[in-house]
Every structure is written in C-alpha cells, then in structure tokens.
Motif scaffolding. Structure first.
Motif, PDB file in Angstrom:
ATOM      1  N   SER A  91      15.399  97.324   3.218  1.00 61.56           N
ATOM      2  CA  SER A  91      16.452  96.839   4.109  1.00 61.56           C
ATOM      3  C   SER A  91      16.813  97.864   5.169  1.00 61.56           C
ATOM      4  O   SER A  91      17.089  97.518   6.324  1.00 61.56           O
ATOM      5  N   GLU A 119      13.469  92.926   0.462  1.00 64.19           N
ATOM      6  CA  GLU A 119      13.486  93.873  -0.643  1.00 64.19           C
ATOM      7  C   GLU A 119      14.504  94.977  -0.354  1.00 64.19           C
ATOM      8  O   GLU A 119      14.598  95.507   0.747  1.00 64.19           O
ATOM      9  N   ARG A 120      15.293  95.310  -1.354  1.00 68.45           N
ATOM     10  CA  ARG A 120      16.399  96.256  -1.179  1.00 68.45           C
ATOM     11  C   ARG A 120      15.959  97.575  -0.554  1.00 68.45           C
ATOM     12  O   ARG A 120      16.598  98.055   0.392  1.00 68.45           O
ATOM     13  N   GLU A 145      14.664  93.960  -5.969  1.00 73.11           N
ATOM     14  CA  GLU A 145      15.935  93.289  -5.748  1.00 73.11           C
ATOM     15  C   GLU A 145      15.967  92.817  -4.303  1.00 73.11           C
ATOM     16  O   GLU A 145      15.438  93.491  -3.412  1.00 73.11           O
ATOM     17  N   THR A 157      24.093  96.023   5.025  1.00 77.51           N
ATOM     18  CA  THR A 157      24.008  95.793   3.588  1.00 77.51           C
ATOM     19  C   THR A 157      25.427  95.761   3.024  1.00 77.51           C
ATOM     20  O   THR A 157      26.355  96.326   3.605  1.00 77.51           O
ATOM     21  N   GLY A 184      25.166  97.279  -5.184  1.00 77.08           N
ATOM     22  CA  GLY A 184      24.763  96.469  -4.051  1.00 77.08           C
ATOM     23  C   GLY A 184      24.860  94.990  -4.349  1.00 77.08           C
ATOM     24  O   GLY A 184      24.656  94.550  -5.490  1.00 77.08           O
ATOM     25  N   SER A 229      15.991  86.924   3.037  1.00 80.70           N
ATOM     26  CA  SER A 229      16.186  88.116   2.228  1.00 80.70           C
ATOM     27  C   SER A 229      15.101  89.146   2.492  1.00 80.70           C
ATOM     28  O   SER A 229      14.040  88.841   3.044  1.00 80.70           O
ATOM     29  N   ALA A 258      23.448  91.448  -4.180  1.00 77.67           N
ATOM     30  CA  ALA A 258      22.146  90.791  -4.060  1.00 77.67           C
ATOM     31  C   ALA A 258      22.276  89.446  -3.357  1.00 77.67           C
ATOM     32  O   ALA A 258      23.363  88.874  -3.248  1.00 77.67           O
ATOM     33  N   ARG A 300      12.715  98.368  -5.549  1.00 76.18           N
ATOM     34  CA  ARG A 300      13.700  97.976  -6.550  1.00 76.18           C
ATOM     35  C   ARG A 300      13.482  96.588  -7.142  1.00 76.18           C
ATOM     36  O   ARG A 300      14.135  96.234  -8.122  1.00 76.18           O
ATOM     37  N   TYR A 302      18.086  91.731  -0.867  1.00 73.31           N
ATOM     38  CA  TYR A 302      19.324  91.811  -0.101  1.00 73.31           C
ATOM     39  C   TYR A 302      19.324  90.708   0.952  1.00 73.31           C
ATOM     40  O   TYR A 302      18.274  90.402   1.538  1.00 73.31           O
TER      41      TYR A 302
END
Length: 272
Positions: free
Chosen positions: A83, A79-80, A62, A90, A130, A77, A132, A60, A64
């Motif tokens: 996760s 990567e979404r 993005e 999350t 979600g 963090s 971020a 993604r 998390y």
C-alpha cells in the motif's frame, strides 16, 4: 507516488500511465484482467517475485482498501505491504488504555516485539492495528484488543470510547523497514478506555513484548526522546491534549501540534 517507484514498478500492459498528468490507472479492458483489484494484485505479486522493492519482503497476506471517488461502489484493495508504494491513505484503530490512581492518570504502554517487520522494539499505543478491507473500525478494535492485550470482547464493547481521529502524512524512514522516503498518508480512529487497577493487559500474540504502566510524566519524557512509533506518538499527544495534560499554558507549540495531528489529506477518506 515517488517517481522512482513509478519507474521501477512492473506495470506491463495492465495499466494506463500518463506521465504528463502524473497518473497511473488500472486498465481492466482486457479479458484476462478481471478487476482493478486483480490488476493491482498481479502487479505487486510480480514486483515481489522480481524483488523490485524491499518493502515487499514483509508481505502480510492482508488487504487494505483503496478509496476513490471513481470506485462506484466497488471494493478495491491492495496487499498491505504494497500500500505504501501507491501512496494511498491507510486506516488504523488506536486505543489508549489508562487507570486512575492516587498518583494520577497511569497509561498502559506496550513495547513492540523486536522481530516486528516495522518499527521493531519501539513503543506503541495500548492497542493498535490496521483496518482491513471490509472491516469496520470498532470491530477491528475488538479483534486487536484480544490479539494484542488479551482484553475480552465484553470489556472493550462496554468501556471503549470513540474519540475521533488523527490524520497525518508520514515519510517513512529506516525504522519502518524497506525503502526510505515512501509517502504514507494515514488516518487513525482513536479510542480511550479506562480500566480499574485489577485489570492488566498481557500479550496474546507475538507482536507485543511487554506492557508498562507509566505516569503521564513518564510518557511525556519518552515521547520527547522519540521512542514511540511515529503515528502512535501522535495518538498519545491527542490523548494528552484531550485530557488536559498538554495545554497552551505548558506547551509553546500547542497550536502547531494540534493542527498537525489533524491534517487534512488531499485524498478520499470515506466512506469505509
């Protein structure tokens, strides 16, 4: 983390792995690994290149947040799409938008686009997304409300009401895409928003196929059929309970339901 994920992940010398304590820890002592986030990033990117996990095909771009007592103020963090491989909590924002009519409460229910990477074609909350890294829940809600339902910032800031959270521990199945059996603890920040009959949501991106305005009875019927995305079903249950539509008098499993949608998680859940 399931043991098969631990055995498949290309940890390399970037991690310290303790099989006795069942613990994996970033080891940023080498000069080339600059931070815990960089270690995680390089590990999951390598797993993606090697096609180790199907779930990473839904990359993604993005991030998390990973919360922990040992973070010492650092933002860590992942990567979404990765996760869920680490089993970390999350966080998301979910809003139920409703209208009062002569027929009673009517709820706006969207259908996810069939092309969505996860739970394609299933029903959703009116607005959901979600959280971020670095994003605050209400700001995330304002953004998602514009992207998914074409609600103006002014409308959301003036009318959205925070209503607590739901929390649960989800075991992913085939509807989620990628590997099944991955463990996914989740916390959802819950909001309600009442709008007039002249205000209607409409898709503003490719994530929502359509919106339906359904009565409470219709929503309850479809919930029983399992057509909602799992975490969205919990948020709707929370809405129905708070609004007196599901009670101890009309639901035999009332106490069980209430406790399960507010499950304590054995992980750090704040601060964001």
């Amino acid at each position: 983390m399931p043991e098969w994920v631990v055995n498949a992940m290309p940890w390399g010398d970037r991690w310290s792995i303790d099989y006795t304590k069942r613990r994996v820890t970033p080891a940023p002592l080498q000069v080339q690994w600059r931070s815990e986030s960089e270690i995680i990033k390089q590990t999951v990117e390598q797993a993606r290149e090697l096609k180790t996990f199907k779930v990473l095909s839904g990359w993604r771009n993005e991030l998390y947040p990973i919360l922990g007592h040992g973070n010492q103020g650092k933002d860590i963090s992942v990567e979404r799409s990765a996760s869920v491989l680490f089993g970390i909590p999350t966080f998301g924002v979910h809003m139920t938008v409703y209208t009062k009519t002569q027929k009673g409460t009517m709820i706006w229910v969207p259908r996810r686009a069939s092309t969505k990477q996860t739970y394609g074609g299933m029903l959703d909350n009116t607005v959901a997304g979600g959280l971020a890294t670095g994003e605050k829940p209400f700001e995330c809600l304002v953004r998602e409300a514009s992207e998914e339902a074409s609600f103006s910032e002014q409308l959301v800031r003036s009318n959205a009401v925070p209503c607590g959270t739901t929390s649960h521990f989800h075991i992913r199945d085939s509807r989620a895409g990628g590997e099944v059996g991955l463990l996914q603890p989740q916390v959802e920040y819950v909001y309600d928003m009442e709008i007039g009959p002249h205000v209607k949501p409409k898709p503003n991106d490719t994530e929502v196929e359509d919106f339906y305005l359904w009565s409470v009875e219709e929503v309850r019927r479809v919930l029983v059929l399992g057509e909602f995305k799992p975490n969205c079903a919990l948020v709707l249950l929370d809405f129905l309970i708070r609004h007196g539509e599901v009670t101890a008098e009309n639901e035999a499993d009332y106490v069980e339901i209430v406790s399960r949608i507010h499950r304590p998680l054995p992980f750090p859940t704040g601060p964001l």
